[in-house]
Design an enzyme around this catalytic site. Structure first.
Site, PDB file in Angstrom:
ATOM      1  N   ARG A 234      -6.448  -7.504  -0.654  1.00 52.56           N
ATOM      2  CA  ARG A 234      -5.013  -7.278  -0.445  1.00 52.56           C
ATOM      3  C   ARG A 234      -4.472  -8.184   0.666  1.00 52.56           C
ATOM      4  NH1 ARG A 234      -1.913  -2.880   2.194  1.00 52.56           N
ATOM      5  NH2 ARG A 234       0.075  -2.678   1.098  1.00 52.56           N
TER       6      ARG A 234
ATOM      7  N   HIS B 298      -1.322 -10.663   0.454  1.00 51.66           N
ATOM      8  CA  HIS B 298      -0.183 -10.546   1.366  1.00 51.66           C
ATOM      9  C   HIS B 298      -0.006 -11.818   2.189  1.00 51.66           C
ATOM     10  CE1 HIS B 298       0.843  -6.004   1.393  1.00 51.66           C
ATOM     11  NE2 HIS B 298       0.378  -6.373   0.223  1.00 51.66           N
TER      12      HIS B 298
ATOM     13  N   ASN C 219       2.416  -3.896   5.933  1.00 53.15           N
ATOM     14  CA  ASN C 219       1.033  -4.263   6.248  1.00 53.15           C
ATOM     15  C   ASN C 219       0.316  -3.296   7.186  1.00 53.15           C
ATOM     16  OD1 ASN C 219       1.023  -6.638   4.704  1.00 53.15           O
ATOM     17  ND2 ASN C 219       1.955  -7.819   6.362  1.00 53.15           N
TER      18      ASN C 219
ATOM     19  N   HIS D 118      -5.756  -3.154  -7.735  1.00 51.29           N
ATOM     20  CA  HIS D 118      -5.648  -1.756  -7.307  1.00 51.29           C
ATOM     21  C   HIS D 118      -6.813  -0.906  -7.817  1.00 51.29           C
ATOM     22  CE1 HIS D 118      -0.990  -1.975  -6.572  1.00 51.29           C
ATOM     23  NE2 HIS D 118      -1.696  -2.604  -5.661  1.00 51.29           N
TER      24      HIS D 118
END
Length: 329
Positions: free
Chosen positions: A65, A69, A97, A195
Site C-alpha cells: 500500500r 500511495h 496515510n 486488498h
C-alpha cells in the site's frame, strides 16, 4: 473537415514526442539497475522484508500500500517516506496515510544495511518498489522483475494526498482517478486486489454500517451476515479509533483471489471494493480474477511494474537519500 498538412505534421510530432518520452522512462528504469553498483541490493531489501513479515505479518500489506500511495502522489519518488518537520506536514501524516500505513521500519532497516554495503547508491524509492514486490511474493503471490533507477524526491506535502482514491469512490470515480495516472480500468480492478491482504480501521467504512449515504442505515449491498459481524467488531457507540478488521474475510495474510470471491458474495469491505460489481466490465473482471489465481497474480505483477513508472525521477534529478525519512542536507 480535413486537417491541414501543417496541423497533421504538428500532431505527428506531438505523438512521436509522447512515444519517445514513454520509451525514455522505460529505458532509464532498468531491470538489474544495481547489478554492478550494488550487486546485493535486491537481496538485502528482500531479507529486510522477510524479517519484517516474520515479526508482523501485516507489514506486507503496509508495504504494498505504501508503494501505491507513493506513486499516486508526485510519482514513485519516495516522498511518502519523508517525515514532517516543524514547518511542513508531510504526506505520511495525512489522514489518508496515518495511522493506516505500516512498514516504515522495514524501509529504514533496508536503508541502513544498503548504506553499510554501498553508500549513496540505492534510492529509497527503489527500496520501496522492491519491498512491495517482495511483500507480494512472500505472502503467496509471485515474484517479478522490478525496473529500477528511480531517484528520491525532496518535497512531501500533505495537501497533495488528495490524489489518493478514498474508500468511498464509486466505479466511475475510481476509473477516472486511475486514468489520471495512466492506468486503465482493468488495471484498477487488478490493483484493487491488493486488498487481499491487510486490515482496515473501522473509521474507513463505518458509514456503510450505520449511515450509508446519510440514510441512518446500512449499505443494502452488504451481505447481512457480514454486516452483522462488522458491527460486532466496530460498535456504533465506540470512540476507539484503533479498531481494525481484516480486508479479506477468508485469507487476510495471503495474496490470493479471495478478495474477488468476497466481492461476489457481497463482502467487499469498502464502497470502492463492492462498487466493482456495479459496472458490467469491472464485474466481468472480478468474476474472471476470482476463477484464475495465477492469471490475477501475473496481471497484478504487470500492473505494479507499470504503476512503478509513474512520474519517476531519473538521471541527475532528485537525490539518493542517506536517510529515507529526511532529505539530504
Amino acid at each position: 473537415m480535413m486537417m491541414s498538412s501543417k496541423k497533421l505534421t504538428q500532431l505527428s510530432v506531438i505523438c512521436w514526442v509522447a512515444v519517445l518520452f514513454c520509451q525514455s522512462v522505460q529505458s532509464q528504469l532498468q531491470v538489474g539497475f544495481y547489478r554492478n553498483s550494488c550487486r546485493r541490493a535486491e537481496l538485502i531489501v528482500r531479507n529486510a522484508v522477510r524479517d519484517g513479515i516474520n515479526k508482523d505479518r501485516g507489514v506486507a500489506a503496509g508495504l504494498v500500500r505504501m508503494h501505491f500511495h507513493d506513486c499516486f502522489v508526485r510519482g514513485c519518488e519516495g516522498s511518502v517516506l519523508l517525515d514532517s518537520t516543524s514547518s511542513n506536514t508531510a504526506e505520511k501524516d495525512s489522514p489518508a496515510n496515518n495511522p493506516s500505513l505500516r512498514g516504515y521500519e522495514v524501509v529504514d532497516d533496508a536503508r541502513a544495511k544498503l548504506e553499510a554495503e554501498c553508500r549513496g547508491v540505492v534510492s529509497c524509492a527503489d527500496i520501496l518498489a522492491f519491498a512491495a514486490r517482495d511483500s507480494f511474493d512472500l505472502t503467496g503471490g509471485i515474484s517479478y522483475d522490478v525496473p529500477a533507477g528511480r531517484r528520491d524526491g525532496t518535497v512531501s506535502l500533505v495537501a497533495e494526498t488528495s490524489d489518493l482514491p478514498p474508500p468511498t469512490l464509486n466505479v466511475d470515480q475510481l476509473t477516472q482517478n486511475f486514468a489520471k495516472k495512466g492506468l486503465s480500468q482493468e488495471e484498477m480492478v487488478t490493483l484493487s486486489g491488493g486488498h487481499t491482504i491487510g486490515r482496515s480501521h473501522c473509521t474507513s467504512f463505518r458509514d456503510r454500517l450505520y449511515n450509508f449515504s446519510g440514510t441512518n442505515s446500512q449499505d443494502p449491498s452488504l451481505d447481512a451476515t457480514y454486516a452483522a459481524s462488522l458491527k460486532q467488531k466496530c460498535p456504533q457507540a465506540s470512540t476507539d479509533t484503533n479498531l481494525v478488521v481484516p480486508m479479506d474475510t477468508i485469507t487476510p495474510t495471503i495474496s490470493d483471489v479471495s478478495y474477488y470471491r468476497d466481492i461476489l458474495a457481497n463482502r467487499g469491505l469498502f464502497t470502492s471494493d463492492q462498487t466493482l460489481l456495479s459496472n458490467t466490465a469491472t464485474a466481468s473482471q472480478v468474476n474472471s480474477n476470482s476463477r484464475s489465481p495465477l492469471g490475477w497474480k501475473r496481471k497484478f505483477a504487470a500492473a505494479m511494474v507499470k504503476m512503478g513508472q509513474i512520474e519517476v525521477l531519473t538521471g541527475n534529478t532528485g537525490e539518493i537519500r542517506a536517510n529515507c525519512r529526511v532529505i539530504n542536507s
